[in-house]
Design an enzyme around this catalytic site. Structure first.
Site, mmCIF file in Angstrom:
data_model
loop_
_atom_site.group_PDB
_atom_site.id
_atom_site.type_symbol
_atom_site.label_atom_id
_atom_site.label_comp_id
_atom_site.label_asym_id
_atom_site.label_seq_id
_atom_site.Cartn_x
_atom_site.Cartn_y
_atom_site.Cartn_z
ATOM 1 N N PRO A 52 0.795 -1.227 0.000
ATOM 2 C CG PRO A 52 -0.143 -1.119 2.112
ATOM 3 C CD PRO A 52 0.512 -2.072 1.162
ATOM 4 C CG ASN A 53 -0.213 4.349 1.303
ATOM 5 O OD1 ASN A 53 -1.161 4.921 0.770
ATOM 6 N ND2 ASN A 53 -0.301 3.785 2.498
ATOM 7 N NE ARG A 85 4.134 6.769 1.394
ATOM 8 C CZ ARG A 85 4.345 5.539 1.890
ATOM 9 N NH1 ARG A 85 4.705 4.547 1.081
ATOM 10 N NH2 ARG A 85 4.203 5.304 3.159
ATOM 11 C CE1 TYR A 106 9.019 5.064 2.812
ATOM 12 C CE2 TYR A 106 7.436 6.872 2.906
ATOM 13 C CZ TYR A 106 7.939 5.691 3.417
ATOM 14 O OH TYR A 106 7.366 5.133 4.523
ATOM 15 C CG ASN A 141 8.305 -2.080 0.246
ATOM 16 O OD1 ASN A 141 7.790 -2.261 1.350
ATOM 17 N ND2 ASN A 141 8.894 -0.945 -0.085
ATOM 18 C CB ALA A 158 1.585 0.101 6.239
ATOM 19 C CD GLU A 183 10.201 -7.524 4.896
ATOM 20 O OE1 GLU A 183 9.612 -8.604 5.096
ATOM 21 O OE2 GLU A 183 10.410 -6.693 5.799
ATOM 22 C CG HIS A 190 11.127 -2.340 4.316
ATOM 23 N ND1 HIS A 190 9.758 -2.222 4.190
ATOM 24 C CD2 HIS A 190 11.361 -3.552 4.864
ATOM 25 C CE1 HIS A 190 9.196 -3.329 4.641
ATOM 26 N NE2 HIS A 190 10.142 -4.152 5.060
ATOM 27 N NE ARG A 220 10.262 5.907 8.470
ATOM 28 C CZ ARG A 220 9.268 5.780 7.581
ATOM 29 N NH1 ARG A 220 9.307 4.810 6.692
ATOM 30 N NH2 ARG A 220 8.254 6.619 7.580
HETATM 31 C C1 DQA Z 1 8.256 1.090 3.707
HETATM 32 C C2 DQA Z 1 8.350 1.240 5.221
HETATM 33 C C3 DQA Z 1 7.005 1.020 5.884
HETATM 34 O O1 DQA Z 1 7.112 1.184 7.285
HETATM 35 C C4 DQA Z 1 5.989 2.021 5.368
HETATM 36 O O2 DQA Z 1 4.722 1.787 5.918
HETATM 37 C C5 DQA Z 1 5.948 2.074 3.875
HETATM 38 C C6 DQA Z 1 7.183 1.974 3.106
HETATM 39 C C7 DQA Z 1 9.587 1.406 2.995
HETATM 40 O O3 DQA Z 1 9.737 1.009 1.841
HETATM 41 O O4 DQA Z 1 10.457 2.055 3.572
HETATM 42 O O5 DQA Z 1 4.893 2.284 3.296
HETATM 43 O O6 DQA Z 1 7.943 -0.279 3.422
#
Ligand code: DQA
Length: 162
Positions: free
Chosen positions: A9-10, A17, A22, A73, A76, A97, A99, A106
């Site tokens: 998501p996102n 964002r 990011y 990835n 959240a 995985e 990120h 964080r």
């Molecule tokens: C994320 C880190 C997560 O905590 C966050 O909710 C994201 C992006 C990252 O790529 O750093 O949406 O996965």
């Protein structure tokens, strides 16, 4: 060999964002780089992004019998989703995985990954380059898998000749 890249998501909002966390790069640009690298290395690649947990679970399940590796990835959902973890464990396909941010540096709720323990590895804090590192890691896993398959085949052939 085929890699499926799954984005949670996102991540479709990258470039818009929180650019200080990011960076400015859009998801489609990250995917274009990954596609180029996959082509150079003669690996098939497919991309999937969803904001919905169940759709991510479905896409992981669809990898069975189709993909040799998953780069994910879970965004959240990393910190909350037992369903995504269980799906990754069930399909038994090596997963890496990624990120973009260093989740360990964080907020505390981001320090735990429910999904990492069922992955072959985790790459954090390297920005979009993390996806490239994941591709290199996956190629190494493919080399190991192919070497193992070859050795098994040779052992089988040797056993048949006896
Ligand atoms: C994320 C880190 C997560 O905590 C966050 O909710 C994201 C992006 C990252 O790529 O750093 O949406 O996965």
């Amino acid at each position: 060999m085929k890699i499926v890249v799954i984005q949670g998501p996102n991540l479709n909002m990258l470039g818009v964002r929180d650019q200080n966390v990011y960076g400015p790069m859009k998801l489609e640009d990250i995917h274009a780089q990954m596609k180029g690298f996959a082509e150079q290395n003669k690996v098939e690649i497919e991309f999937f992004q969803s904001n919905l947990e169940g759709e991510i679970v479905d896409r992981i399940q669809e990898c069975m019998g189709d993909a040799d590796g998953i780069i994910i990835n879970p965004a959240a959902y990393t910190h909350t989703s037992i369903a995504i973890r269980d799906a990754l464990a069930a399909v038994k396909i090596p997963a890496i995985e990624v990120h973009l941010s260093n989740i360990h540096a964080r907020e505390e709720f981001r320090h735990t990954s429910l999904t990492a323990p069922v992955c072959a590895g985790q790459i954090v804090g390297m920005g979009p380059f993390g996806y490239h590192l994941a591709m290199i890691g996956m190629l190494e896993i493919f080399n190991q898998v192919n070497a193992m398959r070859q050795a098994q085949q040779q052992a089988q052939e040797a056993a048949q000749q006896k």
